[in-house]
Design a protein around this motif. Structure first.
Motif, PDB file in Angstrom:
ATOM      1  N   ALA A  68      -2.630   4.897   2.364  1.00  0.00           N
ATOM      2  CA  ALA A  68      -2.302   4.576   3.758  1.00  0.00           C
ATOM      3  C   ALA A  68      -3.055   5.799   4.733  1.00  0.00           C
ATOM      4  O   ALA A  68      -3.497   5.559   5.401  1.00  0.00           O
ATOM      5  N   LYS A  69      -2.561   6.885   4.143  1.00  0.00           N
ATOM      6  CA  LYS A  69      -3.114   8.365   4.822  1.00  0.00           C
ATOM      7  C   LYS A  69      -4.666   8.255   4.826  1.00  0.00           C
ATOM      8  O   LYS A  69      -5.145   8.804   5.684  1.00  0.00           O
ATOM      9  N   ARG A  70      -5.287   8.056   3.847  1.00  0.00           N
ATOM     10  CA  ARG A  70      -6.756   8.122   3.656  1.00  0.00           C
ATOM     11  C   ARG A  70      -7.232   6.934   4.465  1.00  0.00           C
ATOM     12  O   ARG A  70      -8.486   7.103   4.995  1.00  0.00           O
ATOM     13  N   PHE A  71      -6.738   5.736   4.629  1.00  0.00           N
ATOM     14  CA  PHE A  71      -7.131   4.572   5.319  1.00  0.00           C
ATOM     15  C   PHE A  71      -7.262   4.770   6.819  1.00  0.00           C
ATOM     16  O   PHE A  71      -8.015   4.339   7.544  1.00  0.00           O
ATOM     17  N   SER A  72      -5.922   5.796   7.336  1.00  0.00           N
ATOM     18  CA  SER A  72      -5.702   5.608   8.648  1.00  0.00           C
ATOM     19  C   SER A  72      -6.876   6.170   9.527  1.00  0.00           C
ATOM     20  O   SER A  72      -6.986   6.152  10.577  1.00  0.00           O
ATOM     21  N   ALA A  73      -7.590   7.277   8.907  1.00  0.00           N
ATOM     22  CA  ALA A  73      -8.756   7.828   9.683  1.00  0.00           C
ATOM     23  C   ALA A  73      -9.921   6.874  10.012  1.00  0.00           C
ATOM     24  O   ALA A  73     -10.541   6.921  11.204  1.00  0.00           O
ATOM     25  N   PHE A  74     -10.107   5.751   9.296  1.00  0.00           N
ATOM     26  CA  PHE A  74     -10.888   4.561   9.747  1.00  0.00           C
ATOM     27  C   PHE A  74     -10.325   3.978  10.901  1.00  0.00           C
ATOM     28  O   PHE A  74     -11.378   3.166  11.637  1.00  0.00           O
ATOM     29  N   ILE A  75      -9.233   3.985  11.341  1.00  0.00           N
ATOM     30  CA  ILE A  75      -8.758   3.216  12.689  1.00  0.00           C
ATOM     31  C   ILE A  75      -9.595   3.766  13.625  1.00  0.00           C
ATOM     32  O   ILE A  75      -9.702   3.183  14.747  1.00  0.00           O
ATOM     33  N   TYR A  76      -9.805   5.172  13.659  1.00  0.00           N
ATOM     34  CA  TYR A  76     -10.433   5.738  14.563  1.00  0.00           C
ATOM     35  C   TYR A  76     -12.105   5.715  14.585  1.00  0.00           C
ATOM     36  O   TYR A  76     -12.605   5.407  15.381  1.00  0.00           O
ATOM     37  N   TYR A  77     -12.652   6.066  13.482  1.00  0.00           N
ATOM     38  CA  TYR A  77     -14.053   6.410  13.069  1.00  0.00           C
ATOM     39  C   TYR A  77     -14.721   5.247  12.964  1.00  0.00           C
ATOM     40  O   TYR A  77     -15.984   5.108  13.597  1.00  0.00           O
ATOM     41  N   ILE A  78     -14.257   3.735  12.568  1.00  0.00           N
ATOM     42  CA  ILE A  78     -14.976   2.533  12.697  1.00  0.00           C
ATOM     43  C   ILE A  78     -15.370   2.108  14.134  1.00  0.00           C
ATOM     44  O   ILE A  78     -16.424   2.054  14.421  1.00  0.00           O
ATOM     45  N   PRO A  79     -14.110   2.056  14.846  1.00  0.00           N
ATOM     46  CA  PRO A  79     -14.704   1.778  16.202  1.00  0.00           C
ATOM     47  C   PRO A  79     -15.403   2.647  17.227  1.00  0.00           C
ATOM     48  O   PRO A  79     -16.317   2.214  17.872  1.00  0.00           O
ATOM     49  N   LEU A  95       3.088   7.458   9.573  1.00  0.00           N
ATOM     50  CA  LEU A  95       2.978   7.941   8.147  1.00  0.00           C
ATOM     51  C   LEU A  95       3.736   9.525   8.089  1.00  0.00           C
ATOM     52  O   LEU A  95       4.482   9.502   6.833  1.00  0.00           O
ATOM     53  N   PHE A  96       3.711  10.097   9.061  1.00  0.00           N
ATOM     54  CA  PHE A  96       4.105  11.484   8.848  1.00  0.00           C
ATOM     55  C   PHE A  96       5.684  11.378   8.660  1.00  0.00           C
ATOM     56  O   PHE A  96       6.420  12.242   7.963  1.00  0.00           O
ATOM     57  N   THR A  97       6.351  10.429   9.364  1.00  0.00           N
ATOM     58  CA  THR A  97       7.717  10.371   9.448  1.00  0.00           C
ATOM     59  C   THR A  97       8.424   9.789   8.186  1.00  0.00           C
ATOM     60  O   THR A  97       9.387  10.025   7.737  1.00  0.00           O
ATOM     61  N   LYS A  98       7.426   8.857   7.786  1.00  0.00           N
ATOM     62  CA  LYS A  98       7.869   8.176   6.272  1.00  0.00           C
ATOM     63  C   LYS A  98       7.529   9.066   5.029  1.00  0.00           C
ATOM     64  O   LYS A  98       8.047   8.805   4.248  1.00  0.00           O
ATOM     65  N   THR A  99       7.038  10.364   5.063  1.00  0.00           N
ATOM     66  CA  THR A  99       6.650  11.129   3.966  1.00  0.00           C
ATOM     67  C   THR A  99       7.827  12.088   4.017  1.00  0.00           C
ATOM     68  O   THR A  99       8.300  12.775   5.002  1.00  0.00           O
ATOM     69  N   GLU A 100       8.191  12.316   2.784  1.00  0.00           N
ATOM     70  CA  GLU A 100       9.401  13.493   2.410  1.00  0.00           C
ATOM     71  C   GLU A 100       8.876  14.658   3.004  1.00  0.00           C
ATOM     72  O   GLU A 100       7.549  15.193   2.906  1.00  0.00           O
ATOM     73  N   LYS A 101       9.738  15.686   3.451  1.00  0.00           N
ATOM     74  CA  LYS A 101       9.333  16.990   3.888  1.00  0.00           C
ATOM     75  C   LYS A 101       8.573  17.721   2.804  1.00  0.00           C
ATOM     76  O   LYS A 101       7.900  18.590   3.146  1.00  0.00           O
ATOM     77  N   SER A 102       9.265  17.504   1.542  1.00  0.00           N
ATOM     78  CA  SER A 102       8.719  18.306   0.419  1.00  0.00           C
ATOM     79  C   SER A 102       6.969  17.952   0.001  1.00  0.00           C
ATOM     80  O   SER A 102       6.483  18.670  -0.463  1.00  0.00           O
ATOM     81  N   GLN A 103       6.707  16.611   0.557  1.00  0.00           N
ATOM     82  CA  GLN A 103       5.389  16.341   0.046  1.00  0.00           C
ATOM     83  C   GLN A 103       4.608  16.331   1.523  1.00  0.00           C
ATOM     84  O   GLN A 103       3.085  16.309   1.078  1.00  0.00           O
ATOM     85  N   MET A 109       0.906  -1.375   0.089  1.00  0.00           N
ATOM     86  CA  MET A 109       0.121  -0.079   0.085  1.00  0.00           C
ATOM     87  C   MET A 109       0.906   1.135   0.005  1.00  0.00           C
ATOM     88  O   MET A 109       1.725   1.518   0.820  1.00  0.00           O
ATOM     89  N   ASP A 110       0.588   2.241  -0.796  1.00  0.00           N
ATOM     90  CA  ASP A 110       1.468   3.359  -0.838  1.00  0.00           C
ATOM     91  C   ASP A 110       0.962   4.445   0.199  1.00  0.00           C
ATOM     92  O   ASP A 110      -0.040   4.145   0.709  1.00  0.00           O
ATOM     93  N   LEU A 111       1.931   5.522   0.386  1.00  0.00           N
ATOM     94  CA  LEU A 111       1.621   6.340   1.697  1.00  0.00           C
ATOM     95  C   LEU A 111       0.397   7.137   1.320  1.00  0.00           C
ATOM     96  O   LEU A 111      -0.503   7.340   2.247  1.00  0.00           O
ATOM     97  N   GLU A 112      -0.009   7.563   0.112  1.00  0.00           N
ATOM     98  CA  GLU A 112      -1.305   8.362  -0.224  1.00  0.00           C
ATOM     99  C   GLU A 112      -2.499   7.442   0.409  1.00  0.00           C
ATOM    100  O   GLU A 112      -3.535   7.633   0.938  1.00  0.00           O
TER     101      GLU A 112
END
Length: 81
Positions: free
Chosen positions: A6-17, A47-55, A1-4
């Motif tokens: 994963a970033k969109r999917f990560s909110a579901f970790i909170y919202y679903i439960p 995910l924030f630490t894996k993302t390059e600063k420019s992105q 899974m690419d970073l983009e």
């Protein structure tokens, strides 16, 4: 899974439960509800630490702020109101 994705999917970790707990009217202790967003914060940091600063952009911080504010509002509605 690419970073983009994963970033969109990560909110579901909170919202679903959170939705399951609120809509199912599950009786949980206050401390368990307070600890609910911690996995989201961990994934966000990873995910924030894996993302390059420019992105990096402010949308990621807006998602973090939205989850935090929504959680605080839900906490007060469920336990203080």
């Amino acid at each position: 899974m690419d970073l983009e994705k994963a970033k969109r999917f990560s909110a579901f970790i909170y919202y679903i439960p959170a939705i399951i707990i609120i809509m199912g009217r599950l009786p949980i202790p206050e401390i368990a509800f307070i600890l609910l967003p911690i996995p989201y914060y961990v994934v966000f940091y990873f995910l924030f630490t894996k993302t390059e600063k420019s992105q990096r952009n402010n949308i990621e911080f807006a998602r973090l702020a939205l989850v935090t504010i929504a959680h605080i509002v839900l906490y007060f509605m469920m336990f203080q109101g």
